[in-house]
Design an enzyme around this catalytic site. Structure first.
Site, PDB file in Angstrom:
ATOM      1  N   CYS A  31     -21.030  37.086  33.861  1.00  0.00           N
ATOM      2  CA  CYS A  31     -20.987  37.659  32.569  1.00  0.00           C
ATOM      3  C   CYS A  31     -20.497  39.056  32.496  1.00  0.00           C
ATOM      4  O   CYS A  31     -19.416  39.270  31.752  1.00  0.00           O
ATOM      5  CB  CYS A  31     -22.417  37.695  31.659  1.00  0.00           C
ATOM      6  SG  CYS A  31     -22.974  36.168  31.451  1.00  0.00           S
TER       7      CYS A  31
HETATM    8  C1  BEZ Z   1     -24.115  34.849  35.453  1.00  0.00           C
HETATM    9  O1  BEZ Z   1     -23.449  35.157  34.391  1.00  0.00           O
HETATM   10  O2  BEZ Z   1     -23.731  34.961  36.654  1.00  0.00           O
HETATM   11  C2  BEZ Z   1     -25.005  33.692  35.052  1.00  0.00           C
HETATM   12  C3  BEZ Z   1     -25.811  33.737  33.995  1.00  0.00           C
HETATM   13  C4  BEZ Z   1     -26.716  32.616  33.772  1.00  0.00           C
HETATM   14  C5  BEZ Z   1     -26.822  31.648  34.901  1.00  0.00           C
HETATM   15  C6  BEZ Z   1     -26.013  31.647  35.830  1.00  0.00           C
HETATM   16  C7  BEZ Z   1     -25.026  32.520  36.024  1.00  0.00           C
END
Ligand code: BEZ
Length: 222
Positions: free
Chosen positions: A50
């Site tokens: 994110c």
């Molecule tokens: C991420 O943004 O890296 C992420 C968020 C939730 C689950 C897996 C990855």
């Protein structure tokens, strides 16, 4: 029941954001006839993929602005968390300022109404958002959606390309073929007869010579 999809009017939700309260229909009302709003969700603040996505989106803000496109992020963390997290996002990609608002949905009502729930991702308060991205027209209808799971970060070049394709299709009554990029030939939709096409497309058109001889694959330049 299927969730929000192409052709649906987005719900007129009011949510807190890093830019204060946002009512979705008012936010969309600010775009011009061929302008668009991109509403994009992410699973959570302070998560790795994110952080890269929101920094990338910040880097493309100028490209979207040029095209009359407004950006609007959302996740279920609260506004204070979003504001603190933005410091990390901007530090990760110095120069990419997060100028777009990020909405908060702590009770996870909005992500359900916007069809942004990831069935596989949960925290102690319930289900988390997927990486959904809706491109919404000035008529408040969904024109195109991406639905990505948490493990796949989105490609912002593809988001810009999709915006270019939507705007080109709407302005010129055409469709865009696979892997199309601005400047390349577009195709004439099946509902337009050859007679109409001769009048409608000033650059003329070429029909692909295919074994069926049905004449349905016609290219033009806009
Ligand atoms: C991420 O943004 O890296 C992420 C968020 C939730 C689950 C897996 C990855």
């Amino acid at each position: 029941m299927p969730g929000l999809t192409i052709g649906d009017t987005i719900p007129n939700l009011e949510l807190d954001s890093t830019h204060g309260k946002i009512r979705l229909h008012d936010f969309v009302a600010g775009v011009g006839e061929h302008g668009l709003v991109i509403i994009f969700s992410h699973p959570g603040d302070y998560t790795p993929v994110c952080t890269t996505e929101l920094a990338a989106m910040a880097g493309y803000a100028g490209e979207f602005e040029k095209r009359g496109v407004k950006l609007l992020g959302i996740s279920c963390d609260d506004v204070q968390s979003h504001k603190e997290w933005i410091k990390d996002i901007e530090a990760y990609k110095p120069g990419n300022r997060v100028t777009y608002p990020i909405m908060a949905d702590p009770d996870r009502k909005a992500i359900r109404e916007l069809n942004m729930v990831d069935p596989d991702e949960k925290d102690s308060s319930g289900q988390l958002p997927s990486r959904t991205l809706h491109i919404v027209g000035h008529d408040k209808q969904v024109k195109l959606s991406f639905l990505y799971p948490s493990c796949v970060g989105r490609n912002m070049d593809e988001v810009v390309r999709a915006v270019d394709a939507l705007q080109t299709a709407a302005k010129h009554t055409v469709a865009t073929p696979a892997n199309w990029k601005p400047g390349e030939c577009v195709v004439i939709p099946p509902g337009v007869s050859d007679e109409e096409a001769k009048k409608k497309y000033p650059n003329g058109f070429q029909t692909a010579d295919l074994p069926s001889h049905k004449g349905y694959l016609r290219f033009t330049k806009v």
